[in-house]
Design a protein around this motif. Sequence first.
Motif, short mmCIF file in Angstrom:
data_model
loop_
_atom_site.label_atom_id
_atom_site.label_comp_id
_atom_site.label_asym_id
_atom_site.label_seq_id
_atom_site.Cartn_x
_atom_site.Cartn_y
_atom_site.Cartn_z
N TYR A 1 0.82 -1.21 0.00
CA TYR A 1 0.00 0.00 0.00
C TYR A 1 0.85 1.26 0.00
O TYR A 1 0.65 2.18 -0.81
CB TYR A 1 -0.92 -0.04 1.22
CG TYR A 1 -1.76 1.20 1.43
CD1 TYR A 1 -2.53 1.73 0.40
CD2 TYR A 1 -1.81 1.83 2.68
CE1 TYR A 1 -3.32 2.86 0.60
CE2 TYR A 1 -2.59 2.95 2.89
CZ TYR A 1 -3.35 3.46 1.84
OH TYR A 1 -4.12 4.58 2.05
N LEU A 2 1.85 1.31 0.89
CA LEU A 2 2.67 2.51 0.97
C LEU A 2 3.58 2.65 -0.25
O LEU A 2 3.93 3.78 -0.63
CB LEU A 2 3.50 2.47 2.26
CG LEU A 2 2.68 2.54 3.56
CD1 LEU A 2 3.61 2.51 4.77
CD2 LEU A 2 1.79 3.79 3.58
N THR B 1 9.33 5.39 -0.13
CA THR B 1 10.54 4.62 -0.38
C THR B 1 10.63 3.47 0.61
O THR B 1 9.93 3.43 1.64
CB THR B 1 11.79 5.50 -0.21
OG1 THR B 1 11.93 5.89 1.17
CG2 THR B 1 11.70 6.75 -1.09
N GLN B 2 11.52 2.50 0.30
CA GLN B 2 11.71 1.37 1.22
C GLN B 2 12.23 1.84 2.58
O GLN B 2 11.87 1.27 3.62
CB GLN B 2 12.69 0.36 0.61
CG GLN B 2 12.12 -0.44 -0.54
CD GLN B 2 10.94 -1.28 -0.13
OE1 GLN B 2 10.98 -1.99 0.87
NE2 GLN B 2 9.87 -1.22 -0.90
N ALA B 3 13.06 2.86 2.61
CA ALA B 3 13.56 3.38 3.88
C ALA B 3 12.43 3.99 4.71
O ALA B 3 12.37 3.81 5.93
CB ALA B 3 14.65 4.42 3.62
N GLY C 1 8.05 -5.51 -1.30
CA GLY C 1 8.52 -4.37 -2.07
C GLY C 1 9.19 -4.77 -3.36
O GLY C 1 9.01 -4.14 -4.41
N VAL C 2 9.96 -5.87 -3.31
CA VAL C 2 10.63 -6.36 -4.52
C VAL C 2 9.60 -6.82 -5.55
O VAL C 2 9.71 -6.50 -6.75
CB VAL C 2 11.58 -7.53 -4.15
CG1 VAL C 2 12.13 -8.19 -5.42
CG2 VAL C 2 12.73 -7.02 -3.29
N SER D 1 19.10 -3.07 1.64
CA SER D 1 18.43 -3.24 0.35
C SER D 1 18.55 -1.98 -0.50
O SER D 1 18.83 -2.06 -1.70
CB SER D 1 16.95 -3.58 0.57
OG SER D 1 16.28 -3.72 -0.65
N ASP D 2 18.38 -0.80 0.10
CA ASP D 2 18.49 0.45 -0.65
C ASP D 2 19.91 0.71 -1.13
O ASP D 2 20.12 1.24 -2.23
CB ASP D 2 18.01 1.62 0.21
CG ASP D 2 16.48 1.67 0.34
OD1 ASP D 2 15.80 1.02 -0.47
OD2 ASP D 2 15.98 2.35 1.26
N LYS D 3 20.91 0.33 -0.31
CA LYS D 3 22.30 0.66 -0.64
C LYS D 3 22.97 -0.40 -1.51
O LYS D 3 23.75 -0.07 -2.40
CB LYS D 3 23.11 0.84 0.66
CG LYS D 3 22.69 2.05 1.48
CD LYS D 3 22.99 3.36 0.74
CE LYS D 3 22.65 4.57 1.59
NZ LYS D 3 22.92 5.84 0.88
#
Length: 411
Positions: free
Chosen positions: A41-42, A48-50, A248-249, A374-376
Amino acid sequence: MERHADLGKPVPSRQSLRGLDWFIFFLADVQTGFGPFIAVYLTTQKWTQAQIGLVLSIGGVVGLIGQMPGGAIIDAAKSERLVAAFAVATIGCSALAYATWPIFPVVATAATLHAAASCVLGPAIAAISLGLVGPVGMARRLGRNARFASLGNGVAAAVMGTAGYLLSSRSVFLVTFILAFPTLVALSRIRENEVDVLRSHGLAPQRAPEELSLGLLNLLKQRALLIFACGVFLLQLANAAMLPLMAGVVTTRSSEWATVLIAFCIVVPQAIVALASPSVGAVAQSFGRRPLLLLGFAALTIRGLLFAVVHDPYLLVAVQLFDGITAAVFSVMIPLTVADVAFGSGHFNLAQGIVGTATGIGASLSTVLAGYVSDKFGSAYAFAGLSGVAFVGLIVIALFMPETRQREQAD
């Protein structure tokens, strides 16, 4: 409520037992809406994932702070049913807040309220179960609890996944709000006079509370409880971020089918839990707790490794078979092991709070650290790191955790 003359085993009415079954079923429905669907949803709201990890971690921190007070509240409560009813109503309102205004202050407040309410619901269910069936019937009752919880999760995931696909991901939280009402109806079916207050707090009814009350300091000296809490910390550190991160992926790779795929990723393990959890209690009673704990950690380790190397969103559903094994084991073994260690102390629910605190620490760190990695560096590195943490938990249980099953319980 009658008792067997030879064992002093309580025999609660069918109404109360079925009321507990359906309360757990509908509560699982309600809690499913706060799982990986939040990430989906978000993500659709351009978070963002963060940012998603931060919101999930806010709930984790509140859960951390509230675990021991939540257990102490249940130990002090004269009516676990009343406390549980207030918690369910709070969760329903939180779901409505997610649906109506998905901005950071509102979402953060809703996450806080949901986490605070959940801090008392877990101990309340275990306390009501123990108060109804006593320690002799606890292993099988916990298996039945896990079965109805998994059925509730599976049904809710299917319904919410369908609603999210046909309508929108926002509709998931509206369904969650509506499901709070049958949850309260089921809770009202449990007869108050059949829940033994002393037994639900982990105190044998024939013993005076002042004789066996250990206090928090002495409870913390229980070696098995401390090692088990450490194991649960590692479990949550490895497990809490896996499904939200994978959600998210999947949303990034297949946004059109994301809600449906996530629903299947919930339904598959819950089906395994529904089938296997009653047997977990029986096996734990016959062969002990440690073999099952080792099995649960091994399955989690393999799952993390597969998430790191599997790229097809549809194959991720098959990987969730290992999640079913882990969930089936720990949904029964966490409250059962705590009951082994703490029953007779009068602080069963406080002991649950101690283990719950370890759960909160692990879960809150998991989502933040995995989201950052995951973001980095990419999701594959995040999943590999989570798998490594699960392997450390396996080693801790194998080397240090004593067997907590009592011989007289097996006999």
